[in-house]
Write a protein that holds these residues in place. Structure first.
Motif, PDB file in Angstrom:
ATOM      1  N   LEU A   1      -6.338  66.526  58.953  1.00 27.99           N
ATOM      2  CA  LEU A   1      -7.589  65.938  58.462  1.00 27.99           C
ATOM      3  C   LEU A   1      -7.302  65.004  57.288  1.00 27.99           C
ATOM      4  CD1 LEU A   1     -10.730  65.853  58.592  1.00 27.99           C
ATOM      5  CD2 LEU A   1     -10.679  67.614  56.832  1.00 27.99           C
ATOM      6  N   ASN A   2      -6.473  65.461  56.367  1.00 26.98           N
ATOM      7  CA  ASN A   2      -6.124  64.621  55.214  1.00 26.98           C
ATOM      8  C   ASN A   2      -5.436  63.334  55.655  1.00 26.98           C
ATOM      9  OD1 ASN A   2      -7.231  66.501  53.473  1.00 26.98           O
ATOM     10  ND2 ASN A   2      -5.271  67.463  53.000  1.00 26.98           N
ATOM     11  N   GLU A   3      -4.565  63.439  56.669  1.00 28.91           N
ATOM     12  CA  GLU A   3      -3.887  62.249  57.190  1.00 28.91           C
ATOM     13  C   GLU A   3      -4.879  61.290  57.849  1.00 28.91           C
ATOM     14  OE1 GLU A   3      -0.819  63.716  59.780  1.00 28.91           O
ATOM     15  OE2 GLU A   3       0.341  64.550  58.106  1.00 28.91           O
ATOM     16  N   LEU A   4      -5.840  61.849  58.602  1.00 30.56           N
ATOM     17  CA  LEU A   4      -6.861  61.013  59.240  1.00 30.56           C
ATOM     18  C   LEU A   4      -7.706  60.287  58.197  1.00 30.56           C
ATOM     19  CD1 LEU A   4      -8.056  63.367  62.124  1.00 30.56           C
ATOM     20  CD2 LEU A   4      -6.895  61.167  62.384  1.00 30.56           C
ATOM     21  N   GLN A   5      -8.003  60.983  57.098  1.00 34.99           N
ATOM     22  CA  GLN A   5      -8.800  60.359  56.047  1.00 34.99           C
ATOM     23  C   GLN A   5      -8.004  59.302  55.282  1.00 34.99           C
ATOM     24  OE1 GLN A   5      -9.973  64.071  54.150  1.00 34.99           O
ATOM     25  NE2 GLN A   5     -12.063  63.816  54.880  1.00 34.99           N
ATOM     26  N   ALA A   6      -6.736  59.601  55.024  1.00 33.42           N
ATOM     27  CA  ALA A   6      -5.899  58.676  54.247  1.00 33.42           C
ATOM     28  C   ALA A   6      -5.486  57.441  55.047  1.00 33.42           C
ATOM     29  CB  ALA A   6      -4.658  59.404  53.749  1.00 33.42           C
ATOM     30  N   ASP A   7      -5.172  57.649  56.317  1.00 28.96           N
ATOM     31  CA  ASP A   7      -4.689  56.549  57.154  1.00 28.96           C
ATOM     32  C   ASP A   7      -5.357  56.652  58.527  1.00 28.96           C
ATOM     33  OD1 ASP A   7      -3.236  54.366  58.022  1.00 28.96           O
ATOM     34  OD2 ASP A   7      -1.469  55.559  58.567  1.00 28.96           O
ATOM     35  N   PRO A   8      -6.641  56.252  58.609  1.00 30.29           N
ATOM     36  CA  PRO A   8      -7.369  56.430  59.872  1.00 30.29           C
ATOM     37  C   PRO A   8      -6.783  55.608  61.015  1.00 30.29           C
ATOM     38  CG  PRO A   8      -8.717  55.258  58.256  1.00 30.29           C
ATOM     39  CD  PRO A   8      -7.445  55.626  57.579  1.00 30.29           C
ATOM     40  N   PRO A   9      -6.611  56.245  62.188  1.00 32.98           N
ATOM     41  CA  PRO A   9      -6.135  55.497  63.362  1.00 32.98           C
ATOM     42  C   PRO A   9      -7.218  54.520  63.840  1.00 32.98           C
ATOM     43  CG  PRO A   9      -6.701  57.747  63.958  1.00 32.98           C
ATOM     44  CD  PRO A   9      -6.835  57.648  62.475  1.00 32.98           C
ATOM     45  N   ALA A  10      -6.855  53.660  64.768  1.00 33.68           N
ATOM     46  CA  ALA A  10      -7.769  52.621  65.256  1.00 33.68           C
ATOM     47  C   ALA A  10      -9.070  53.210  65.797  1.00 33.68           C
ATOM     48  CB  ALA A  10      -7.078  51.780  66.319  1.00 33.68           C
ATOM     49  N   TRP A  11      -8.993  54.313  66.568  1.00 36.85           N
ATOM     50  CA  TRP A  11     -10.214  54.891  67.144  1.00 36.85           C
ATOM     51  C   TRP A  11     -11.172  55.359  66.060  1.00 36.85           C
ATOM     52  CZ3 TRP A  11     -11.529  59.878  66.021  1.00 36.85           C
ATOM     53  CH2 TRP A  11     -10.511  60.760  65.640  1.00 36.85           C
ATOM     54  N   LEU A  12     -10.638  55.900  64.961  1.00 37.04           N
ATOM     55  CA  LEU A  12     -11.495  56.376  63.870  1.00 37.04           C
ATOM     56  C   LEU A  12     -12.109  55.203  63.112  1.00 37.04           C
ATOM     57  CD1 LEU A  12     -12.692  58.642  62.220  1.00 37.04           C
ATOM     58  CD2 LEU A  12     -10.526  58.833  60.980  1.00 37.04           C
ATOM     59  N   GLN A  13     -11.314  54.180  62.881  1.00 34.03           N
ATOM     60  CA  GLN A  13     -11.836  52.977  62.226  1.00 34.03           C
ATOM     61  C   GLN A  13     -12.966  52.360  63.050  1.00 34.03           C
ATOM     62  OE1 GLN A  13      -8.709  50.196  61.205  1.00 34.03           O
ATOM     63  NE2 GLN A  13      -7.407  51.835  60.420  1.00 34.03           N
ATOM     64  N   GLU A  14     -12.756  52.291  64.363  1.00 37.12           N
ATOM     65  CA  GLU A  14     -13.762  51.720  65.266  1.00 37.12           C
ATOM     66  C   GLU A  14     -15.056  52.539  65.242  1.00 37.12           C
ATOM     67  OE1 GLU A  14     -15.559  49.230  68.043  1.00 37.12           O
ATOM     68  OE2 GLU A  14     -13.784  48.902  66.824  1.00 37.12           O
ATOM     69  N   LEU A  15     -14.919  53.867  65.313  1.00 37.98           N
ATOM     70  CA  LEU A  15     -16.112  54.725  65.285  1.00 37.98           C
ATOM     71  C   LEU A  15     -16.872  54.577  63.972  1.00 37.98           C
ATOM     72  CD1 LEU A  15     -15.131  58.130  66.939  1.00 37.98           C
ATOM     73  CD2 LEU A  15     -16.811  56.460  67.716  1.00 37.98           C
ATOM     74  N   ARG A  16     -16.150  54.541  62.875  1.00 31.53           N
ATOM     75  CA  ARG A  16     -16.806  54.406  61.567  1.00 31.53           C
ATOM     76  C   ARG A  16     -17.498  53.052  61.436  1.00 31.53           C
ATOM     77  NH1 ARG A  16     -12.324  57.036  57.491  1.00 31.53           N
ATOM     78  NH2 ARG A  16     -13.034  59.197  57.687  1.00 31.53           N
ATOM     79  N   LYS A  17     -16.904  52.034  62.028  1.00 30.04           N
ATOM     80  CA  LYS A  17     -17.471  50.689  61.916  1.00 30.04           C
ATOM     81  C   LYS A  17     -18.660  50.483  62.853  1.00 30.04           C
ATOM     82  CE  LYS A  17     -16.214  45.829  62.312  1.00 30.04           C
ATOM     83  NZ  LYS A  17     -15.198  44.889  62.753  1.00 30.04           N
ATOM     84  N   ASN A  18     -18.488  50.846  64.139  1.00 30.13           N
ATOM     85  CA  ASN A  18     -19.490  50.507  65.150  1.00 30.13           C
ATOM     86  C   ASN A  18     -20.263  51.683  65.728  1.00 30.13           C
ATOM     87  OD1 ASN A  18     -18.865  47.713  65.046  1.00 30.13           O
ATOM     88  ND2 ASN A  18     -17.031  48.119  66.214  1.00 30.13           N
ATOM     89  N   GLY A  19     -19.798  52.903  65.484  1.00 33.08           N
ATOM     90  CA  GLY A  19     -20.504  54.063  66.009  1.00 33.08           C
ATOM     91  C   GLY A  19     -20.132  54.351  67.440  1.00 33.08           C
ATOM     92  N   PRO A  20     -20.859  55.223  68.086  1.00 36.14           N
ATOM     93  CA  PRO A  20     -22.131  55.805  67.672  1.00 36.14           C
ATOM     94  C   PRO A  20     -21.950  56.728  66.459  1.00 36.14           C
ATOM     95  CG  PRO A  20     -21.346  56.868  69.682  1.00 36.14           C
ATOM     96  CD  PRO A  20     -20.401  55.746  69.378  1.00 36.14           C
TER      97      PRO A  20
END
Length: 132
Positions: free
Chosen positions: A40-59
C-alpha cells in the motif's frame, strides 16, 4: 529471543478505500489478492499507471465524488447519485449545476460555517478555563 514481524495485510476493498479508488475498476489481480501495508505504501508513493488513470478519470467512489462536488455523501444520495462517476460526469454535473447540487453545496457551506463557529466557541471556553 528472536523478534519476528508479522506482515500486516488488508482486504482489497480496504486498500482501494485508502487509495481513494473504486474497487471494481481496479485490475483483477488487485481485487483478488490481499495487500500488505508495504505494498500500500509503495502504491501511494509511486502509483502505477492504472492507479494514476483511476485517480485522474475514475470511476470514482462516492466519497471522492462527494468531495469533488463539494457535498456530503448523504447529499449525493438525496440528489439521486448512487453510482460511481467518472471525472467527465462530475465535470458535467458541475456545468449543469442542477438545483439539488446548488442546495447541497449551500447546506455543506452552512455545516462548515457552524463547525468553525463551534470550534471557535470551544477554544474560547478552554482559554477561559485556563485563565480561571
Amino acid at each position: 529471543m528472536t523478534s519476528h514481524q508479522n506482515t500486516q495485510t488488508m482486504k482489497p476493498a480496504t486498500a482501494a478505500k485508502k487509495l481513494g479508488v473504486y474497487l471494481e475498476a481496479t485490475p483483477a489481480e488487485f481485487q483478488e489478492g490481499v495487500v500488505s501495508r508495504t505494498e500500500l505504501n509503495e502504491l501511494q508513493a509511486d502509483p502505477p499507471a492504472w492507479l494514476q488513470e483511476l485517480r485522474k478519470n475514475g470511476p470514482h467512489p462516492r466519497p471522492v465524488v462527494a468531495s469533488k462536488l463539494g457535498v456530503s455523501i448523504a447529499g449525493l444520495a438525496r440528489g439521486g447519485i448512487t453510482e460511481p462517476l467518472t471525472t467527465e460526469q462530475i465535470d458535467a454535473l458541475k456545468q449543469e449545476s442542477p438545483e439539488w447540487l446548488r442546495k447541497e453545496r449551500a447546506t455543506q457551506a452552512e455545516v462548515r460555517k457552524e463547525t468553525a463557529r463551534i470550534k471557535e466557541r470551544d477554544a474560547e471556553r478552554a482559554r477561559r478555563a485556563q485563565e480561571a
